[in-house]
Design a protein around this motif. Structure first.
Motif, mmCIF file in Angstrom:
data_model
loop_
_atom_site.group_PDB
_atom_site.id
_atom_site.type_symbol
_atom_site.label_atom_id
_atom_site.label_comp_id
_atom_site.label_asym_id
_atom_site.label_seq_id
_atom_site.Cartn_x
_atom_site.Cartn_y
_atom_site.Cartn_z
ATOM 1 N N ASP A 34 0.831 -1.208 0.000
ATOM 2 C CA ASP A 34 0.000 0.000 0.000
ATOM 3 C C ASP A 34 0.860 1.250 0.000
ATOM 4 O O ASP A 34 0.607 2.205 -0.738
ATOM 5 C CB ASP A 34 -0.896 0.008 1.233
ATOM 6 N N MET B 27 -10.381 3.293 -1.667
ATOM 7 C CA MET B 27 -10.648 1.939 -2.143
ATOM 8 C C MET B 27 -10.363 0.909 -1.051
ATOM 9 O O MET B 27 -9.460 1.093 -0.246
ATOM 10 C CB MET B 27 -9.795 1.654 -3.383
ATOM 11 N N PRO B 28 -11.106 -0.198 -1.017
ATOM 12 C CA PRO B 28 -10.990 -1.128 0.113
ATOM 13 C C PRO B 28 -9.851 -2.126 -0.006
ATOM 14 O O PRO B 28 -9.571 -2.845 0.948
ATOM 15 C CB PRO B 28 -12.343 -1.856 0.083
ATOM 16 N N ASP B 29 -9.168 -2.171 -1.125
ATOM 17 C CA ASP B 29 -8.341 -3.324 -1.459
ATOM 18 C C ASP B 29 -7.108 -2.809 -2.192
ATOM 19 O O ASP B 29 -7.202 -1.835 -2.922
ATOM 20 C CB ASP B 29 -9.195 -4.207 -2.388
ATOM 21 N N TYR B 31 -5.490 -4.026 -4.667
ATOM 22 C CA TYR B 31 -5.528 -4.181 -6.126
ATOM 23 C C TYR B 31 -6.367 -3.078 -6.762
ATOM 24 O O TYR B 31 -6.019 -2.551 -7.810
ATOM 25 C CB TYR B 31 -6.049 -5.570 -6.472
ATOM 26 N N ARG B 33 -6.711 -0.175 -5.398
ATOM 27 C CA ARG B 33 -5.915 1.046 -5.245
ATOM 28 C C ARG B 33 -4.891 1.166 -6.364
ATOM 29 O O ARG B 33 -4.695 2.254 -6.921
ATOM 30 C CB ARG B 33 -5.205 1.008 -3.896
ATOM 31 N N GLU B 92 -1.211 -10.513 0.193
ATOM 32 C CA GLU B 92 -2.212 -9.479 0.458
ATOM 33 C C GLU B 92 -3.607 -10.061 0.246
ATOM 34 O O GLU B 92 -3.868 -10.680 -0.780
ATOM 35 C CB GLU B 92 -2.009 -8.305 -0.505
ATOM 36 N N LEU B 94 -7.537 -10.328 -0.695
ATOM 37 C CA LEU B 94 -8.474 -9.612 -1.555
ATOM 38 C C LEU B 94 -9.589 -9.041 -0.704
ATOM 39 O O LEU B 94 -9.771 -9.431 0.446
ATOM 40 C CB LEU B 94 -9.056 -10.553 -2.604
ATOM 41 N N TRP B 95 -10.327 -8.098 -1.297
ATOM 42 C CA TRP B 95 -11.504 -7.571 -0.623
ATOM 43 C C TRP B 95 -12.483 -8.720 -0.411
ATOM 44 O O TRP B 95 -12.608 -9.611 -1.255
ATOM 45 C CB TRP B 95 -12.121 -6.493 -1.503
ATOM 46 N N GLU B 96 -13.202 -8.710 0.711
ATOM 47 C CA GLU B 96 -14.035 -9.888 0.996
ATOM 48 C C GLU B 96 -15.212 -10.027 0.055
ATOM 49 O O GLU B 96 -15.800 -11.100 -0.050
ATOM 50 C CB GLU B 96 -14.549 -9.834 2.448
ATOM 51 N N LYS B 97 -15.558 -8.963 -0.684
ATOM 52 C CA LYS B 97 -16.652 -9.076 -1.650
ATOM 53 C C LYS B 97 -16.152 -9.336 -3.068
ATOM 54 O O LYS B 97 -16.935 -9.288 -4.004
ATOM 55 C CB LYS B 97 -17.506 -7.810 -1.635
ATOM 56 N N SER B 98 -14.854 -9.568 -3.240
ATOM 57 C CA SER B 98 -14.355 -9.916 -4.570
ATOM 58 C C SER B 98 -14.889 -11.274 -4.980
ATOM 59 O O SER B 98 -14.999 -12.177 -4.161
ATOM 60 C CB SER B 98 -12.828 -9.958 -4.577
#
Lengths: 91, 126
Positions: A34, B27-29, B31, B33, B92, B94-98
């Motif tokens: 990040d 952004m939550p994630d 990738y 970003r 890393e 992933l976002w949990e909703k991916s």
């Protein structure tokens, strides 16, 4: 309204705010990738700021800094990505 | 006329760069970003540098501007791809909703994954 006034009252504050937002991500990014992404974006902001400042001060020499920064940033990002890849998962 | 185009290009470029900064913060994630940062910042820098070339209208400045734009357009996708790849292999999440993880689902790299990764529904080996 001249171009220099427009730049110093509209464009440069927007770019500065964007750089501050990116710096927030550098400060509290939960992991190292990040922070690398945020630093990459900050370098892009510095390129844009020096280009805009070359208009505001009517001095095209500032573009040399932008050229050098565009070259260096890519090398830095690639080096960080290589290091992250080498470091692997459990470090 | 030329000043109008310069003003519009400057504002457009700054807008896109600002959107990139907003995406990096919101952004939550990682990738997403990376995606937001590389795409928007490439377009933003290109617009601003085009405004600079239009303002000075000299060969030296235009050459530098074309060099910067070409180099950015060439290297930003490469850097984003390398960063995303390195982030994926360093674990890393992933976002949990991916809903899609094609690199993990392909099975070619499953051996390099450790066990502390939360399993996504479609990440099983084929």
């Amino acid at each position: 309204m001249t171009l220099a006034t427009y730049i110093s009252w509209c464009i440069l504050p927007l770019l500065g705010t964007g750089m501050l937002l990116t710096f927030i991500r550098v400060l509290r990014g939960p992991s190292l990738p990040d922070r690398v992404v945020a630093l990459d974006l900050m370098a892009t902001f510095i390129i844009a700021t020096s280009a805009v400042y070359s208009i505001a001060s009517n001095q095209p020499s500032y573009l040399d800094a932008a050229v050098v920064l565009a070259l260096i940033t890519f090398l830095g990002t690639v080096a960080f990505a290589y290091y992250l890849h080498k470091r692997g998962r459990n470090a | 006329m030329r000043d109008t185009v310069i003003v519009l290009l400057l504002f457009g470029g700054t807008f896109f760069a600002f959107v990139a900064a907003l995406g990096v913060v919101r952004m939550p994630d990682i990738y997403m970003r990376i995606s937001a940062a590389s795409k928007a910042s490439t377009l933003g820098t290109s617009c601003i540098l085009a405004a600079v070339a239009l303002y000075f209208a000299s060969t030296a400045v235009t050459g530098k501007v074309v060099a910067i734009i070409a180099f950015t357009l060439l290297t930003a996708p490469v850097a984003a791809h390398m960063l995303g790849r390195a982030a994926y292999f360093s674990g890393e999440p992933l976002w949990e909703k991916s809903t899609a993880d094609e690199l993990g689902a392909s099975g070619a790299w499953c051996d390099s994954k450790s066990t502390n990764q939360p399993e996504l529904p479609d990440r099983e080996k084929p």
